[in-house]
Design an enzyme around this catalytic site. Sequence first.
Site, mmCIF file in Angstrom:
data_model
loop_
_atom_site.group_PDB
_atom_site.id
_atom_site.type_symbol
_atom_site.label_atom_id
_atom_site.label_comp_id
_atom_site.label_asym_id
_atom_site.label_seq_id
_atom_site.Cartn_x
_atom_site.Cartn_y
_atom_site.Cartn_z
ATOM 1 N N CYS A 1 32.601 14.452 21.060
ATOM 2 C CA CYS A 1 33.775 14.620 21.920
ATOM 3 C C CYS A 1 33.580 13.843 23.217
ATOM 4 C CB CYS A 1 33.976 16.085 22.262
ATOM 5 S SG CYS A 1 33.994 17.141 20.821
ATOM 6 N N HIS B 1 13.496 7.425 -13.396
ATOM 7 C CA HIS B 1 13.083 8.828 -13.260
ATOM 8 C C HIS B 1 14.290 9.757 -13.129
ATOM 9 C CE1 HIS B 1 8.953 7.610 -13.084
ATOM 10 N NE2 HIS B 1 9.271 6.711 -12.169
ATOM 11 N N ARG C 1 34.170 8.226 20.337
ATOM 12 C CA ARG C 1 33.177 9.292 20.188
ATOM 13 C C ARG C 1 33.692 10.446 19.334
ATOM 14 N NH1 ARG C 1 29.357 8.858 24.343
ATOM 15 N NH2 ARG C 1 28.788 11.024 24.029
ATOM 16 N N TRP D 1 36.254 16.088 18.487
ATOM 17 C CA TRP D 1 35.801 15.946 17.098
ATOM 18 C C TRP D 1 35.435 17.358 16.674
ATOM 19 C CZ3 TRP D 1 31.270 16.764 14.263
ATOM 20 C CH2 TRP D 1 31.234 16.144 13.015
ATOM 21 N N GLU E 1 30.469 5.514 3.933
ATOM 22 C CA GLU E 1 31.119 5.846 5.207
ATOM 23 C C GLU E 1 32.495 5.223 5.353
ATOM 24 O OE1 GLU E 1 28.545 6.139 9.131
ATOM 25 O OE2 GLU E 1 27.884 4.470 7.894
ATOM 26 N N LYS F 1 31.107 8.876 16.560
ATOM 27 C CA LYS F 1 30.151 7.824 16.887
ATOM 28 C C LYS F 1 28.814 8.380 17.346
ATOM 29 C CE LYS F 1 28.665 3.715 17.570
ATOM 30 N NZ LYS F 1 28.123 3.124 16.337
ATOM 31 N N LYS G 1 26.571 2.734 4.388
ATOM 32 C CA LYS G 1 27.713 2.042 4.975
ATOM 33 C C LYS G 1 28.886 2.046 4.005
ATOM 34 C CE LYS G 1 26.250 1.643 8.076
ATOM 35 N NZ LYS G 1 25.420 1.619 9.283
ATOM 36 N N ASN H 1 32.119 19.934 25.382
ATOM 37 C CA ASN H 1 31.460 19.237 24.271
ATOM 38 C C ASN H 1 30.200 20.032 23.965
ATOM 39 O OD1 ASN H 1 30.596 17.368 22.446
ATOM 40 N ND2 ASN H 1 30.029 15.811 23.964
ATOM 41 N N GLY H 2 29.963 20.362 22.694
ATOM 42 C CA GLY H 2 28.768 21.133 22.340
ATOM 43 C C GLY H 2 29.144 22.369 21.546
ATOM 44 N N GLU I 1 20.641 1.884 3.463
ATOM 45 C CA GLU I 1 21.580 1.512 4.529
ATOM 46 C C GLU I 1 22.874 0.964 3.913
ATOM 47 O OE1 GLU I 1 22.150 1.784 7.574
ATOM 48 O OE2 GLU I 1 23.380 0.067 8.158
HETATM 49 C C1 F6R Z 1 25.693 5.079 10.201
HETATM 50 C C2 F6R Z 1 25.626 5.608 11.541
HETATM 51 C C3 F6R Z 1 24.876 6.870 11.765
HETATM 52 C C4 F6R Z 1 23.964 6.722 12.994
HETATM 53 C C5 F6R Z 1 23.296 8.064 13.299
HETATM 54 C C6 F6R Z 1 22.339 7.980 14.465
HETATM 55 O O1 F6R Z 1 26.508 3.959 10.125
HETATM 56 O O2 F6R Z 1 26.167 5.053 12.456
HETATM 57 O O3 F6R Z 1 24.144 7.242 10.643
HETATM 58 O O4 F6R Z 1 23.020 5.734 12.729
HETATM 59 O O5 F6R Z 1 24.285 9.023 13.591
HETATM 60 O O6 F6R Z 1 22.982 7.609 15.637
HETATM 61 P P1 F6R Z 1 22.180 7.076 16.884
HETATM 62 O O7 F6R Z 1 21.554 5.787 16.488
HETATM 63 O O8 F6R Z 1 23.197 6.944 17.961
HETATM 64 O O9 F6R Z 1 21.135 8.112 17.182
#
Ligand code: F6R
Length: 604
Positions: free
Chosen positions: A2, A500, A27, A70, A484, A599, A481, A96-97, A477
């Site tokens: 948030c 396996h 965010r 959020w 997501e 984010k 992606k 926020n929290g 990774e």
């Molecule tokens: C994936 C992504 C998340 C962040 C994770 C950690 O695309 O963006 O998995 O990598 O939430 O976030 P940070 O790096 O800000 O601690």
Amino acid sequence: MCGIFGYVGNRTAAPLLIEALRTLEYRGYDSAGIYVPQMGVIKAAGPIDNLAAKMPLELAGTSGIAHTRWATHGAPTEINAHPHSDMSGNIWIVHNGIIENYREIKEGLVMQGIRLVSETDTEVLAKLIGSLYRGSIAEAVHDALKHVRGTYGLAVMHEKEPGILVAARMGSPIVLGFGTDGNYISSDPAALLTHTKDVLFLEDGELAVVTKDSYEVRTIAGKVLTKQPETLAHDFEIVKKQGYAHFMEKEIFEAPEVIENTIRGRLLPEKGRAKLGGLESVVQEIATLHRLQIVGCGSAYYAGQVGRYMLEEFAGLPVEVELGSEYRYKKNYPDKKSALLAVSQSGETADTLASVREGKRLGLRTLGIINAVGSTIARETDAGVYNHAGPEVAVASTKAFISQLTVFALITLLIGRERGMKESEGKDIVVGLKTLPETLREVLALAPKLKEWAKEIATYDDAIFIGRKFHAPIAYEGALKLKEVTYIHAEAYAGGELKHGPIALLGEHFPVIALAPNDDVYEKMVSNIEEVKARQAPVYAFVTKGDVNVAAIAKRVIELPKVHPLLQPIVSTVPLHLLAYYVGVEKGYNVDRPRNLAKSVTVE
Ligand code: F6R
């Protein structure tokens, strides 16, 4: 997660609050709201545009608070959106929290006859503040927070005290900003930059009372503190899409400059060494470690996994990689010769931050690889390296991830040369790093081919990514992606793991994306691709230029340039990011803001 913003000064508050919310929107973005004492509260579900559309033509008031939400407690509806108020409707709060003991507090309030209208823990806090109000909003917030367990970054106002903003922090960032025409509160310094660079970061357990020309900081326990503002040293850019359709596309295409910025001034070519200012004071200590524990979440965790392969193979340093969400709940065996390295783009991820605090509690030296300058993890770790990747706006991390891998390569070089890496090897890595931006330009030129692949991948419901050694975490990774931003069910495995279990899934409806660079596990990967092919699964493979073996068995092949093995994972990541992006666009999704995601994950 948030976003919080507050203003008190001489300017009309509403447009300024809306503008700040647009900066904070990345965010968290399922609903938003503002409160201006002279105008009342306005909320809307959905993006900030919905809120902006509800603004009256006549604006009044020179102070207010604002929030992008959020959802954690309660669906993303207008009723659950912030600000929330007390029973009188005079006190408004953005938060926020998570208030952990909100049920307990709610029971007490209900017994006093107080009714709650939303499903949020924040409203419980608003009602609690209201029940303690005796004529001073600062005192009421202060008293209420003594009863609260959990995390918060918050801002509170009272209709009858429009010149006062109250802010507090426990586990969720709050920064005060001091401008010429008023003062500010924000959960993110980036939103302050158009107004001021003079800021003051609150620490956990601190409360601030801000007026247009004054501020006071005290602890929740009641001690008044003398804290001075600092000037943000970093030149934050105001981030724009610069002609790209999405931030994610822009951020992937920034890869060459990201590498240049990450390595700038950090290489010593004649010596085949690296120089990292933020680690200078602890280089000898790190070089003599017996073990390094790396923590991170999501992509940052995968970056840590690649870092492990780098440090173990090229610096001879044993490494463990831990999930930020698990670290503090497992049994750790700290010793004087180990250290904890946190990896985080935002520097605010609650689980990673909690791991750093756990590391400190255990007596470990704490280090960080952080992109967001001045963030909480950056401030709380003993030493560290900034990525200098610039602000990352798209929710899915792309440029920060490749910058994290680059920093790991730099740390490997730094520590490796102290632990017996040959000068010639060091020089090769330096050359590899210096030429990497050019190599990535070559890789980005493959975009049209990846767009073609994307059209095909978009027709499937599932996908598996495989890779081995350095490329096993890169496979994870790639899968992260893809899921997501396209909502395709994607998994990843180290190539040798398929037989396996997961191979049972495979068939002509289930594509496999294989990372098969010509490295020391190449032949093993080719065997894994053969196994996949034998189950009729279509194989999309990334190979090294000139490869003929995989081309003979894969449905589609893209050739990538060969670089130093330490840097090959960076070269392999960029096309995976592009692939996810193009599939998401092909499917018509808002790739910058995938559903259910935020984010910066500042709650546990
Ligand atoms: C994936 C992504 C998340 C962040 C994770 C950690 O695309 O963006 O998995 O990598 O939430 O976030 P940070 O790096 O800000 O601690």
